[in-house]
Design a protein around this motif. Structure first.
Motif, PDB file in Angstrom:
ATOM      1  N   ASP A  25      10.311 -22.251  15.930  1.00 22.20           N
ATOM      2  CA  ASP A  25       9.760 -20.228  15.895  1.00 22.20           C
ATOM      3  C   ASP A  25      10.616 -19.244  15.925  1.00 22.20           C
ATOM      4  O   ASP A  25      10.522 -18.431  16.254  1.00 22.20           O
ATOM      5  CB  ASP A  25       9.207 -20.222  16.683  1.00 22.20           C
ATOM      6  N   VAL A  26      12.431 -19.793  15.658  1.00 25.46           N
ATOM      7  CA  VAL A  26      13.115 -19.133  16.359  1.00 25.46           C
ATOM      8  C   VAL A  26      14.223 -18.688  14.650  1.00 25.46           C
ATOM      9  O   VAL A  26      14.151 -19.429  14.207  1.00 25.46           O
ATOM     10  CB  VAL A  26      14.467 -18.960  17.182  1.00 25.46           C
ATOM     11  N   PRO A  27      14.065 -17.256  13.717  1.00 17.51           N
ATOM     12  CA  PRO A  27      14.669 -17.320  12.572  1.00 17.51           C
ATOM     13  C   PRO A  27      16.348 -17.434  12.747  1.00 17.51           C
ATOM     14  O   PRO A  27      16.901 -16.962  13.607  1.00 17.51           O
ATOM     15  CB  PRO A  27      14.280 -15.373  12.328  1.00 17.51           C
ATOM     16  N   VAL A  28      16.741 -18.715  12.728  1.00 19.71           N
ATOM     17  CA  VAL A  28      18.203 -18.925  12.059  1.00 19.71           C
ATOM     18  C   VAL A  28      18.999 -18.074  10.815  1.00 19.71           C
ATOM     19  O   VAL A  28      20.045 -18.458  10.825  1.00 19.71           O
ATOM     20  CB  VAL A  28      18.289 -20.168  12.413  1.00 19.71           C
ATOM     21  N   ILE A  29      18.054 -18.412   9.498  1.00 21.43           N
ATOM     22  CA  ILE A  29      18.878 -17.622   8.361  1.00 21.43           C
ATOM     23  C   ILE A  29      17.885 -16.838   8.265  1.00 21.43           C
ATOM     24  O   ILE A  29      16.522 -16.991   8.065  1.00 21.43           O
ATOM     25  CB  ILE A  29      18.593 -18.244   7.445  1.00 21.43           C
ATOM     26  N   ASP A  30      17.954 -15.647   7.502  1.00 14.60           N
ATOM     27  CA  ASP A  30      17.257 -14.815   7.218  1.00 14.60           C
ATOM     28  C   ASP A  30      18.203 -14.480   5.536  1.00 14.60           C
ATOM     29  O   ASP A  30      18.969 -13.975   5.643  1.00 14.60           O
ATOM     30  CB  ASP A  30      17.111 -12.819   8.056  1.00 14.60           C
ATOM     31  N   TRP A  31      17.609 -14.385   4.667  1.00 10.21           N
ATOM     32  CA  TRP A  31      18.335 -13.565   2.863  1.00 10.21           C
ATOM     33  C   TRP A  31      17.048 -13.028   2.671  1.00 10.21           C
ATOM     34  O   TRP A  31      15.921 -13.008   2.027  1.00 10.21           O
ATOM     35  CB  TRP A  31      18.260 -15.016   2.665  1.00 10.21           C
ATOM     36  N   TYR A  32      17.464 -11.520   2.446  1.00 11.83           N
ATOM     37  CA  TYR A  32      16.595 -10.585   1.713  1.00 11.83           C
ATOM     38  C   TYR A  32      17.735  -9.908   1.059  1.00 11.83           C
ATOM     39  O   TYR A  32      18.914  -9.602   1.423  1.00 11.83           O
ATOM     40  CB  TYR A  32      15.609  -9.532   3.100  1.00 11.83           C
ATOM     41  N   GLY A  33      17.266  -8.583   0.436  1.00 11.30           N
ATOM     42  CA  GLY A  33      18.108  -7.692  -0.030  1.00 11.30           C
ATOM     43  C   GLY A  33      18.837  -7.622  -1.533  1.00 11.30           C
ATOM     44  O   GLY A  33      18.122  -9.173  -1.949  1.00 11.30           O
ATOM     45  N   ASP A  34      19.627  -6.835  -1.952  1.00 15.31           N
ATOM     46  CA  ASP A  34      20.036  -6.837  -2.792  1.00 15.31           C
ATOM     47  C   ASP A  34      21.214  -8.348  -3.782  1.00 15.31           C
ATOM     48  O   ASP A  34      20.739  -8.798  -5.255  1.00 15.31           O
ATOM     49  CB  ASP A  34      21.790  -5.975  -2.994  1.00 15.31           C
ATOM     50  N   GLU A  35      21.322  -9.079  -2.550  1.00 17.52           N
ATOM     51  CA  GLU A  35      22.242 -10.265  -2.879  1.00 17.52           C
ATOM     52  C   GLU A  35      20.534 -11.817  -3.554  1.00 17.52           C
ATOM     53  O   GLU A  35      21.567 -12.450  -3.733  1.00 17.52           O
ATOM     54  CB  GLU A  35      22.656 -11.191  -1.234  1.00 17.52           C
ATOM     55  N   THR A  36      19.729 -11.294  -3.364  1.00 19.73           N
ATOM     56  CA  THR A  36      18.467 -12.491  -3.581  1.00 19.73           C
ATOM     57  C   THR A  36      18.485 -12.056  -5.046  1.00 19.73           C
ATOM     58  O   THR A  36      17.716 -12.947  -5.559  1.00 19.73           O
ATOM     59  CB  THR A  36      17.943 -11.950  -2.795  1.00 19.73           C
ATOM     60  N   LYS A  37      18.957 -11.063  -5.632  1.00 14.98           N
ATOM     61  CA  LYS A  37      18.451 -10.292  -7.162  1.00 14.98           C
ATOM     62  C   LYS A  37      18.631 -11.390  -7.756  1.00 14.98           C
ATOM     63  O   LYS A  37      18.401 -12.077  -8.832  1.00 14.98           O
ATOM     64  CB  LYS A  37      19.150  -8.896  -8.230  1.00 14.98           C
ATOM     65  N   GLU A  38      20.205 -12.097  -7.458  1.00 21.42           N
ATOM     66  CA  GLU A  38      20.159 -13.517  -8.476  1.00 21.42           C
ATOM     67  C   GLU A  38      20.757 -14.377  -7.824  1.00 21.42           C
ATOM     68  O   GLU A  38      21.885 -14.349  -6.810  1.00 21.42           O
ATOM     69  CB  GLU A  38      21.342 -12.375  -9.534  1.00 21.42           C
ATOM     70  N   GLY A  39      20.870 -15.547  -8.052  1.00 23.06           N
ATOM     71  CA  GLY A  39      22.128 -16.971  -7.928  1.00 23.06           C
ATOM     72  C   GLY A  39      21.111 -17.840  -6.030  1.00 23.06           C
ATOM     73  O   GLY A  39      19.660 -17.199  -6.539  1.00 23.06           O
ATOM     74  N   GLY A  40      21.658 -17.811  -5.762  1.00 19.16           N
ATOM     75  CA  GLY A  40      21.113 -18.112  -4.451  1.00 19.16           C
ATOM     76  C   GLY A  40      21.691 -18.392  -2.735  1.00 19.16           C
ATOM     77  O   GLY A  40      22.759 -17.843  -2.959  1.00 19.16           O
ATOM     78  N   PHE A  41      21.301 -18.727  -1.933  1.00 16.89           N
ATOM     79  CA  PHE A  41      21.786 -18.621  -0.675  1.00 16.89           C
ATOM     80  C   PHE A  41      22.110 -20.697  -0.494  1.00 16.89           C
ATOM     81  O   PHE A  41      21.074 -21.205  -0.005  1.00 16.89           O
ATOM     82  CB  PHE A  41      21.187 -18.586   0.443  1.00 16.89           C
ATOM     83  N   GLY A  42      22.614 -20.188   0.338  1.00 17.89           N
ATOM     84  CA  GLY A  42      23.663 -22.608   1.196  1.00 17.89           C
ATOM     85  C   GLY A  42      24.859 -22.263   1.589  1.00 17.89           C
ATOM     86  O   GLY A  42      25.418 -21.428   1.705  1.00 17.89           O
ATOM     87  N   GLY A  43      24.531 -22.650   2.828  1.00 17.49           N
ATOM     88  CA  GLY A  43      25.580 -23.602   3.346  1.00 17.49           C
ATOM     89  C   GLY A  43      24.793 -24.129   4.858  1.00 17.49           C
ATOM     90  O   GLY A  43      23.764 -23.958   5.160  1.00 17.49           O
ATOM     91  N   ASP A  44      25.807 -24.669   5.570  1.00 22.71           N
ATOM     92  CA  ASP A  44      25.400 -25.021   6.720  1.00 22.71           C
ATOM     93  C   ASP A  44      25.380 -24.325   7.901  1.00 22.71           C
ATOM     94  O   ASP A  44      26.334 -23.960   7.975  1.00 22.71           O
ATOM     95  CB  ASP A  44      26.465 -26.189   7.114  1.00 22.71           C
ATOM     96  N   THR A  45      24.024 -23.964   8.799  1.00 21.15           N
ATOM     97  CA  THR A  45      24.022 -23.291   9.520  1.00 21.15           C
ATOM     98  C   THR A  45      23.376 -23.974  11.032  1.00 21.15           C
ATOM     99  O   THR A  45      22.485 -25.305  11.410  1.00 21.15           O
ATOM    100  CB  THR A  45      22.846 -22.490   9.543  1.00 21.15           C
ATOM    101  N   MET A  46      24.265 -24.170  12.312  1.00 20.02           N
ATOM    102  CA  MET A  46      23.894 -25.152  13.196  1.00 20.02           C
ATOM    103  C   MET A  46      22.467 -23.978  14.128  1.00 20.02           C
ATOM    104  O   MET A  46      22.713 -22.690  13.626  1.00 20.02           O
ATOM    105  CB  MET A  46      25.076 -24.352  14.258  1.00 20.02           C
ATOM    106  N   ILE A  47      22.315 -24.970  15.049  1.00 20.96           N
ATOM    107  CA  ILE A  47      20.616 -25.006  15.160  1.00 20.96           C
ATOM    108  C   ILE A  47      20.860 -24.892  16.598  1.00 20.96           C
ATOM    109  O   ILE A  47      19.399 -24.511  17.160  1.00 20.96           O
ATOM    110  CB  ILE A  47      19.806 -25.244  14.624  1.00 20.96           C
ATOM    111  N   ASN A  48      21.636 -25.997  17.185  1.00 22.68           N
ATOM    112  CA  ASN A  48      21.751 -26.067  18.752  1.00 22.68           C
ATOM    113  C   ASN A  48      20.981 -25.205  19.723  1.00 22.68           C
ATOM    114  O   ASN A  48      20.383 -25.375  20.505  1.00 22.68           O
ATOM    115  CB  ASN A  48      22.645 -26.155  19.148  1.00 22.68           C
TER     116      ASN A  48
END
Length: 271
Positions: A25-48
């Motif tokens: 219940d903790v946000p580890v990735i937020d992906w919003y705004g202009d960058e979402t208009k095209e393409g996508g988000f990907g990448g390794d994100t640590m969660i420890n």
């Protein structure tokens, strides 16, 4: 599960939509705004740092339409892979410790209107520590939302004032709980700590202007099963931002801030 002395757990999302990935219940990735208009988000994100200790945890992916759209469609997808690796032998030891979590493989049906969509699953992790995070902090669910919003906004304004003064030392002092948690969860060496502090100093040393906080544009989010709180702009971006020195080369620098309250007497702190 593994025999690593310093296990690092991570999620690797591929987001072709707007959205947030929550772990415990903790946000580890937020992906919003202009960058979402095209393409996508990907990448390794640590969660420890979101896990705190060994156990089973919920992972939730909340999908929202790209900027400029009102509903999700068959082209909008989300998948999340789960990896574990040993810090001291990361490349050779990395393995998928849980099956991939994903939205429908053929996309969301075009015959149904989806303003949002959620994918969820459960992971189990084994960690060599029990961290004192926000588990025992004040439960914000017991507070009136209007009062809590007012109090959180007041604290965000205090943080913004520190950013305007470019006072890196004061900001790091307000972030002590977060820094300690990251150092323990991600096994920071003294050299890694120094590099982190140096990078913070360099950021503040640029003397960048700071975006305004517009109350009407903000909304409250309670998370961490009631123990964490933050403000977000209604477009999904972070409220606290240094203005970009050159918007053609890079966007604003957003500071991700979550608050908790160990006791009401101590008040808020960044974690």
């Amino acid at each position: 599960m593994h025999n690593f002395k310093k296990p690092l757990y991570s999620v690797y999302p591929r987001m072709y939509c707007s959205g947030t990935i929550y772990v415990n219940d903790v946000p580890v990735i937020d992906w919003y705004g202009d960058e979402t208009k095209e393409g996508g988000f990907g990448g390794d994100t640590m969660i420890n740092q979101a896990l705190l200790q060994s156990g089973k945890y919920q992972v939730v992916g909340k999908m929202y339409p790209r900027l400029g759209k009102n509903v999700l469609d068959e082209d909008d997808t989300l998948s999340v892979d789960f990896f574990c690796a040993d810090l001291d032998n990361w490349k050779a030891s990395r393995f998928a410790f849980h099956p991939k979590m994903e939205s429908p493989w053929d996309g969301l049906t075009e015959n149904v209107s989806h303003p949002t969509f959620t994918v969820a699953g459960e992971i189990e992790v084994e960690l060599p520590f029990v961290l004192d995070g926000w588990q025992h902090s004040v439960d914000f669910k017991d507070m009136k939302k209007e009062d809590l919003f007012s109090d959180v906004l007041k604290y965000y304004r205090q943080i913004r004032a520190v950013l305007v003064e470019h006072d890196a030392g004061k900001y790091l002092e307000m972030s002590q709980d977060k820094m300690k948690l990251q150092e323990q969860a991600l096994y920071y060496t003294e050299d890694r700590k120094k590099r982190f502090l140096d990078s913070a100093g360099q950021l503040f040393g640029q003397n960048l202007a700071v975006e305004e906080l517009n109350e009407a544009d903000l909304q409250l989010e309670i998370m961490g099963y009631g123990k964490l709180v933050r403000l977000m702009r209604k477009d999904g971006s972070q409220p606290l931002q240094f203005k970009s020195p050159d918007l053609e080369k890079q966007g604003n620098i957003e500071l991700e801030v979550k608050l908790h309250m160990r006791t009401k007497e101590k008040g808020f702190s960044i974690i």
